[in-house]
Write a protein that holds these residues in place. Structure first.
Motif, mmCIF file in Angstrom:
data_model
loop_
_atom_site.group_PDB
_atom_site.id
_atom_site.type_symbol
_atom_site.label_atom_id
_atom_site.label_comp_id
_atom_site.label_asym_id
_atom_site.label_seq_id
_atom_site.Cartn_x
_atom_site.Cartn_y
_atom_site.Cartn_z
ATOM 1 N N LYS A 13 8.798 54.925 -31.856
ATOM 2 C CA LYS A 13 7.751 54.295 -32.669
ATOM 3 C C LYS A 13 8.067 54.309 -34.152
ATOM 4 C CE LYS A 13 3.424 54.753 -30.181
ATOM 5 N NZ LYS A 13 2.147 55.467 -30.084
ATOM 6 N N ASP A 14 8.509 55.439 -34.661
ATOM 7 C CA ASP A 14 8.782 55.506 -36.097
ATOM 8 C C ASP A 14 9.925 54.579 -36.497
ATOM 9 O OD1 ASP A 14 10.639 57.153 -34.788
ATOM 10 O OD2 ASP A 14 10.664 58.654 -36.373
ATOM 11 N N GLN A 15 10.915 54.420 -35.635
ATOM 12 C CA GLN A 15 12.008 53.488 -35.906
ATOM 13 C C GLN A 15 11.513 52.051 -35.809
ATOM 14 O OE1 GLN A 15 14.774 54.225 -37.170
ATOM 15 N NE2 GLN A 15 16.070 52.479 -36.848
ATOM 16 N N TYR A 16 10.642 51.787 -34.843
ATOM 17 C CA TYR A 16 10.096 50.440 -34.672
ATOM 18 C C TYR A 16 9.360 49.983 -35.933
ATOM 19 C CZ TYR A 16 7.454 46.500 -32.850
ATOM 20 O OH TYR A 16 6.916 45.259 -32.675
ATOM 21 N N GLU A 17 8.733 50.895 -36.639
ATOM 22 C CA GLU A 17 8.042 50.539 -37.883
ATOM 23 C C GLU A 17 8.991 49.882 -38.879
ATOM 24 O OE1 GLU A 17 4.754 50.463 -38.828
ATOM 25 O OE2 GLU A 17 4.541 50.757 -36.673
ATOM 26 N N TYR A 18 10.237 50.304 -38.887
ATOM 27 C CA TYR A 18 11.234 49.714 -39.780
ATOM 28 C C TYR A 18 11.726 48.356 -39.285
ATOM 29 C CZ TYR A 18 11.584 54.311 -41.958
ATOM 30 O OH TYR A 18 11.317 55.496 -42.594
ATOM 31 N N TRP A 19 11.735 48.171 -37.970
ATOM 32 C CA TRP A 19 12.340 46.988 -37.371
ATOM 33 C C TRP A 19 11.321 45.935 -36.921
ATOM 34 C CZ3 TRP A 19 17.697 46.358 -36.431
ATOM 35 C CH2 TRP A 19 18.490 47.461 -36.730
ATOM 36 N N LYS A 20 10.033 46.214 -36.976
ATOM 37 C CA LYS A 20 9.036 45.353 -36.343
ATOM 38 C C LYS A 20 8.969 43.936 -36.909
ATOM 39 C CE LYS A 20 5.108 47.043 -39.010
ATOM 40 N NZ LYS A 20 3.862 47.794 -38.920
ATOM 41 N N HIS A 21 9.499 43.701 -38.077
ATOM 42 C CA HIS A 21 9.504 42.356 -38.658
ATOM 43 C C HIS A 21 10.734 41.553 -38.240
ATOM 44 C CE1 HIS A 21 11.939 44.755 -41.366
ATOM 45 N NE2 HIS A 21 12.494 43.637 -41.787
ATOM 46 N N THR A 22 11.555 42.146 -37.362
ATOM 47 C CA THR A 22 12.786 41.482 -36.933
ATOM 48 C C THR A 22 12.897 41.423 -35.414
ATOM 49 O OG1 THR A 22 14.106 43.507 -36.857
ATOM 50 C CG2 THR A 22 14.032 42.350 -38.956
ATOM 51 N N LYS A 55 26.538 47.247 -11.846
ATOM 52 C CA LYS A 55 27.301 47.323 -10.598
ATOM 53 C C LYS A 55 27.819 48.736 -10.358
ATOM 54 C CE LYS A 55 28.647 42.519 -10.451
ATOM 55 N NZ LYS A 55 29.690 41.539 -10.727
ATOM 56 N N ARG A 56 28.158 49.416 -11.417
ATOM 57 C CA ARG A 56 28.721 50.761 -11.312
ATOM 58 C C ARG A 56 27.644 51.848 -11.219
ATOM 59 N NH1 ARG A 56 32.798 51.199 -15.517
ATOM 60 N NH2 ARG A 56 33.997 50.054 -13.995
ATOM 61 N N HIS A 57 26.527 51.673 -11.947
ATOM 62 C CA HIS A 57 25.543 52.748 -12.081
ATOM 63 C C HIS A 57 24.161 52.439 -11.516
ATOM 64 C CE1 HIS A 57 28.283 54.937 -14.748
ATOM 65 N NE2 HIS A 57 28.511 53.791 -15.349
ATOM 66 N N GLY A 58 23.939 51.215 -11.070
ATOM 67 C CA GLY A 58 22.608 50.834 -10.591
ATOM 68 C C GLY A 58 21.723 50.386 -11.737
ATOM 69 N N PRO A 59 20.408 50.377 -11.514
ATOM 70 C CA PRO A 59 19.474 49.916 -12.551
ATOM 71 C C PRO A 59 19.642 50.727 -13.845
ATOM 72 C CG PRO A 59 18.331 50.178 -10.468
ATOM 73 C CD PRO A 59 19.704 50.771 -10.286
ATOM 74 N N LEU A 60 19.484 50.023 -14.970
ATOM 75 C CA LEU A 60 19.700 50.629 -16.284
ATOM 76 C C LEU A 60 18.448 50.588 -17.146
ATOM 77 C CD1 LEU A 60 23.082 48.850 -17.140
ATOM 78 C CD2 LEU A 60 22.777 51.097 -16.076
ATOM 79 N N MET A 61 18.510 51.306 -18.252
ATOM 80 C CA MET A 61 17.472 51.262 -19.281
ATOM 81 C C MET A 61 18.145 51.493 -20.629
ATOM 82 S SD MET A 61 15.624 55.001 -18.956
ATOM 83 C CE MET A 61 14.626 54.730 -20.396
ATOM 84 N N PHE A 62 17.478 51.075 -21.696
ATOM 85 C CA PHE A 62 17.983 51.284 -23.051
ATOM 86 C C PHE A 62 16.941 52.012 -23.878
ATOM 87 C CE2 PHE A 62 20.676 47.909 -21.630
ATOM 88 C CZ PHE A 62 21.875 48.067 -22.325
ATOM 89 N N HIS A 63 17.437 52.811 -24.817
ATOM 90 C CA HIS A 63 16.561 53.470 -25.781
ATOM 91 C C HIS A 63 17.293 53.550 -27.115
ATOM 92 C CE1 HIS A 63 14.360 56.595 -27.937
ATOM 93 N NE2 HIS A 63 13.331 56.168 -27.229
ATOM 94 N N GLN A 64 16.563 53.276 -28.190
ATOM 95 C CA GLN A 64 17.107 53.435 -29.530
ATOM 96 C C GLN A 64 16.143 54.304 -30.314
ATOM 97 O OE1 GLN A 64 18.724 49.971 -31.353
ATOM 98 N NE2 GLN A 64 18.551 50.815 -33.403
ATOM 99 N N SER A 65 16.612 55.489 -30.710
ATOM 100 C CA SER A 65 15.715 56.442 -31.356
ATOM 101 C C SER A 65 15.693 56.309 -32.863
ATOM 102 C CB SER A 65 16.111 57.875 -30.992
ATOM 103 O OG SER A 65 17.335 58.204 -31.613
ATOM 104 N N GLY A 66 16.787 55.852 -33.445
ATOM 105 C CA GLY A 66 16.838 55.771 -34.893
ATOM 106 C C GLY A 66 17.257 57.061 -35.544
ATOM 107 N N GLY A 67 17.544 58.072 -34.744
ATOM 108 C CA GLY A 67 18.008 59.333 -35.304
ATOM 109 C C GLY A 67 19.421 59.199 -35.822
#
Length: 122
Positions: free
Chosen positions: A69-78, A21-33
């Motif tokens: 992608k590199d972070q996803y390798e750690y999380w892909k089983h969950t 409502k405040r910012h309009g359409p959103l997106m998320f990103h998780q880098s794992g850094g």
């Protein structure tokens, strides 16, 4: 059966709706850094550039969710479960001024879910 790779708690969805409502359409990103990158970061849609080094996991609250992608390798089983807790999150993430921060929880996929993901080539 489609296996959801990312879901959000009711509290997270409520905060996402408030931010939309405040910012309009959103997106998320998780880098794992380190530091801010280890948490899911919320941006106005298109403000963070995704590319070949990112994996699209699905949507939460109508907002696309990407992970490095590199972070996803750690999380892909969950299955990622995006939640919200009190406190300050990443300084560039939109929820910061709300006194809240998004947090990634997870659960290991069941054997049935793993088989379904394998069929999908994931």
């Amino acid at each position: 059966m489609a296996v959801e790779k990312v879901v959000a708690t009711d509290s997270a969805i409520e905060l996402i709706e408030k931010l939309k409502k405040r910012h309009g359409p959103l997106m998320f990103h998780q880098s794992g850094g380190c530091c801010d990158g280890s948490s899911p970061m919320c941006f106005p849609e298109g403000e963070f550039r995704v590319g070949d080094s990112d994996v699209y996991l699905g949507e939460i609250g109508g907002a696309p969710f990407y992970m490095a992608k590199d972070q996803y390798e750690y999380w892909k089983h969950t299955q990622l479960i995006i939640d919200v807790v009190d406190g300050r999150g990443g300084m560039f993430s939109l929820e910061g001024p709300e006194g809240k921060r998004f947090l990634t929880r997870s659960r290991v996929y069941s054997e049935e879910e793993r088989k379904e993901l394998q069929k999908e080539g994931l």
